[in-house]
Design an enzyme around this catalytic site. Structure first.
Site, short mmCIF file in Angstrom:
data_model
loop_
_atom_site.label_atom_id
_atom_site.label_comp_id
_atom_site.label_asym_id
_atom_site.label_seq_id
_atom_site.Cartn_x
_atom_site.Cartn_y
_atom_site.Cartn_z
CG HIS A 290 -1.60 1.28 1.50
ND1 HIS A 290 -2.86 1.56 1.02
CD2 HIS A 290 -1.20 2.39 2.19
CE1 HIS A 290 -3.21 2.78 1.40
NE2 HIS A 290 -2.21 3.29 2.11
CD GLU A 291 2.31 3.56 3.76
OE1 GLU A 291 2.74 4.64 3.31
OE2 GLU A 291 1.27 3.47 4.43
CG HIS B 286 0.53 6.29 -0.76
ND1 HIS B 286 -0.66 6.86 -1.16
CD2 HIS B 286 0.29 5.69 0.43
CE1 HIS B 286 -1.59 6.60 -0.25
NE2 HIS B 286 -1.04 5.89 0.72
CD GLU C 296 -4.09 6.63 2.53
OE1 GLU C 296 -3.98 5.42 2.82
OE2 GLU C 296 -3.13 7.40 2.44
CG ASP D 268 -6.50 0.65 0.58
OD1 ASP D 268 -5.37 0.58 1.09
OD2 ASP D 268 -7.50 1.07 1.21
#
Length: 424
Positions: A284-285, A288, A362, A366
C-alpha cells in the site's frame, strides 16, 4: 475607517470552533452507539469493539476540554493585546540583558523564546494527561515520566539549535527581498524543507528512537522482492523501537531519488498475524510512491507555500493590519503571524480539499496493493491494525469528511471487496 482585522479574525476563530464542536458532537454521538457498523459485525470482535468504544469516548471527552481551553486562550491573547504586550516585554528583557533591542533578529528570538516557554507550560498538563492517563488506561503508553521529559527537553534543544538561523534568514530576506520577496522566501523554505527531510531521519529521529536493520528472514526477503518488482530503489530497511513509547503502529518510507528507505514500527510486525499482512501494508505504501502521490503532495505544498508568501507580500506593509492587533511597529515575524491569522478561512478550505485528495489517494493505494495480489492480506491487516490500535469503529460521515485524511475502515473494506463482488 480601518478594517477591523482583529475582530474579524477572532470572530471567525469562534465560528470555526462552534462548527467543529458541532462536528465533534456528531462524532461523539456516533462513538456512543452500542453496536458495530453492519459491515464489521463478525469481522471485529465484540471485546475489541467495547475497548475501542471506551478509548474513543475517553479521547473525545478530553478533546472537548482541550479545544475549549485552547479557543479561550487564543481569543484572549488576540483580543486583549497579549501579543504586542509580550513583544514589548521581550524588548525590555533584551535591554535588561545588555543587548540591543533595536536589532530585530535578537528581538524576534527573545519573543520566540518566551512564546515557546509559554506554549510548553500551557500544553504540558494536557500532554501529561493524554499520555499517562488516557493512553495508559487503555494499554498504549509504554514510556516512563523520565522518557517523556527527556523527549521534551530534546525537542526544546533542537528548536534552540535549528530555529534561530532559519528565523534570522527569513528576517533578512524580507528586509532585502524587494519585488521578488515571495519567490525568495519560497525558495529558502524549499531548501530548508529539503535539508530537513534529509537530516531528520539520519540525525534527528535517532535521538528519539532506535533504528535497527530488519533482520534477515522471510519478511525482509518478501519486502525486498516486492520493492525490486516495482523498481523501488530500496537501500535500507529499518525497524524502529516504537514500542518503547506506545503500542500504536506505523510504517513509512523516505529518501530522495535512488536512495529510498523503509521504516517499520516493531509494533506493526507484532500486531500483524503473519508476514503477508506486513508486506501488504508496505505494498500500500509503495502504491503511493508508484502512483506519484508523494510527489503530488510535495508539489501541492510548494504551490500553497508560494501563494501564501505572495499574499504576505501584499499586506506586510499594511499599518492598519498591525495597528488592529495593537502593534505600533511592523516586525517581520509578527507580520507573518498576523497574516496567517487573516487567512484562516482559506486554510480551513484548503485543508478540507487536501483531505479529499488524500482519501482518494488511500483508495488508489489500496487498489494498487490489491492488483499486486495483496487484497486479502491487506484486508486482514487493516482489520487487525484497526483492532489493535482501538481505532473508532463508528464514525459520523460529516466528521470524517471534514477531518479524516484516511477513509474509515468500513469504506476501505468495501472498496477492497468491490472488484471481487463484480467478478462474482
Amino acid at each position: 475607517m480601518a478594517f477591523p482585522y482583529m475582530e474579524a479574525v477572532v470572530g471567525f476563530m469562534i465560528l470555526v470552533y462552534l462548527f467543529e464542536t458541532y462536528l465533534d458532537l456528531r462524532q461523539h454521538t456516533a462513538l456512543k452507539l452500542p453496536t458495530l457498523p453492519r459491515p464489521l459485525v463478525g469481522v471485529i470482535s465484540q471485546e475489541k469493539f467495547e475497548k475501542s468504544r471506551a478509548y474513543s469516548l475517553d479521547k473525545s471527552h478530553f478533546h472537548f476540554v482541550h479545544e475549549l481551553v485552547t479557543i479561550v486562550m487564543d481569543c484572549a491573547i488576540l483580543y486583549f493585546g497579549i501579543l504586542p504586550w509580550f513583544w514589548k516585554r521581550s524588548g525590555e528583557f533584551l535591554v535588561y540583558a545588555g543587548l540591543n533591542a533595536e536589532n530585530e533578529i535578537l528581538h524576534t528570538l527573545a519573543f520566540l523564546a518566551g512564546v515557546m516557554f509559554w506554549s510548553q507550560i500551557t500544553d504540558l498538563p494536557f500532554s501529561l494527561y493524554s499520555t499517562f492517563v488516557i493512553e495508559a488506561r487503555h494499554g498504549f503508553n509504554k514510556q516512563t515520566i523520565w522518557l517523556f521529559f527527556r523527549d521534551m527537553i530534546k525537542g526544546v534543544v533542537l528548536a534552540i539549535v535549528i530555529g534561530p538561523p532559519i528565523v534570522a534568514a527569513i528576517i533578512i530576506i524580507v528586509q532585502k527581498g524587494g519585488p521578488y520577496l515571495a519567490i525568495y522566501l519560497w525558495a529558502f523554505m524549499l531548501i530548508v524543507s529539503l535539508v530537513m527531510m534529509t537530516i531528520y531521519p539520519i540525525l534527528i529521529a535517532p535521538l528519539f528512537n532506535k533504528f535497527t536493520p530488519l533482520p534477515e528472514g522471510d519478511l525482509r526477503t518478501k519486502i525486498e522482492a516486492l520493492a525490486s518488482s516495482l523498481k523501488f530503489p530500496l537501500k535500507k530497511l529499518f525497524v524502529i523501537d516504537g514500542s518503547t513509547r506506545s503500542s500504536h503502529s506505523n510504517a513509512y518510507m523516505y529518501g530522495f531519488f535512488n536512495n529510498k528507505r523503509i521504516v517499520l514500527y516493531d509494533t506493526l510486525i507484532q500486531q500483524c498475524k503473519n508476514d503477508e499482512e506486513v508486506v501488504a501494508v508496505i505494498a500500500h505504501e509503495l502504491g503511493h510512491w508508484k502512483l506519484n502521490h508523494t510527489m503530488f503532495s510535495f508539489i501541492a505544498v510548494q504551490i500553497l507555500t508560494l501563494l501564501q508568501f505572495g499574499g504576505y507580500t501584499l499586506v506586510r506593509n499594511s499599518k492598519d493590519l498591525f495597528q488592529s492587533f495593537g502593534f505600533d511597529t511592523q516586525p517581520v515575524l509578527i507580520g507573518l503571524i498576523l497574516f496567517q491569522h487573516t487567512v484562516i478561512p482559506l486554510q480551513h478550505l484548503v485543508s478540507f480539499l487536501l483531505n479529499l485528495v488524500s482519501r482518494a489517494f488511500e483508495f488508489q493505494a489500496d487498489a494498487f496493493a490489491k492488483k499486486l495480489g495483496y487484497g486479502a492480506p491487506l484486508r486482514a491487516g487493516l482489520i487487525k491494525l484497526q483492532e489493535e490500535n482501538l481505532s473508532a469503529m463508528n464514525t459520523d460521515h460529516w466528521y470524517s469528511a471534514y477531518h479524516y485524511s484516511h477513509p474509515p475502515l468500513v469504506e476501505r473494506l468495501a472498496a477492497i471487496d468491490e472488484p471481487d463482488k463484480k467478478t462474482d
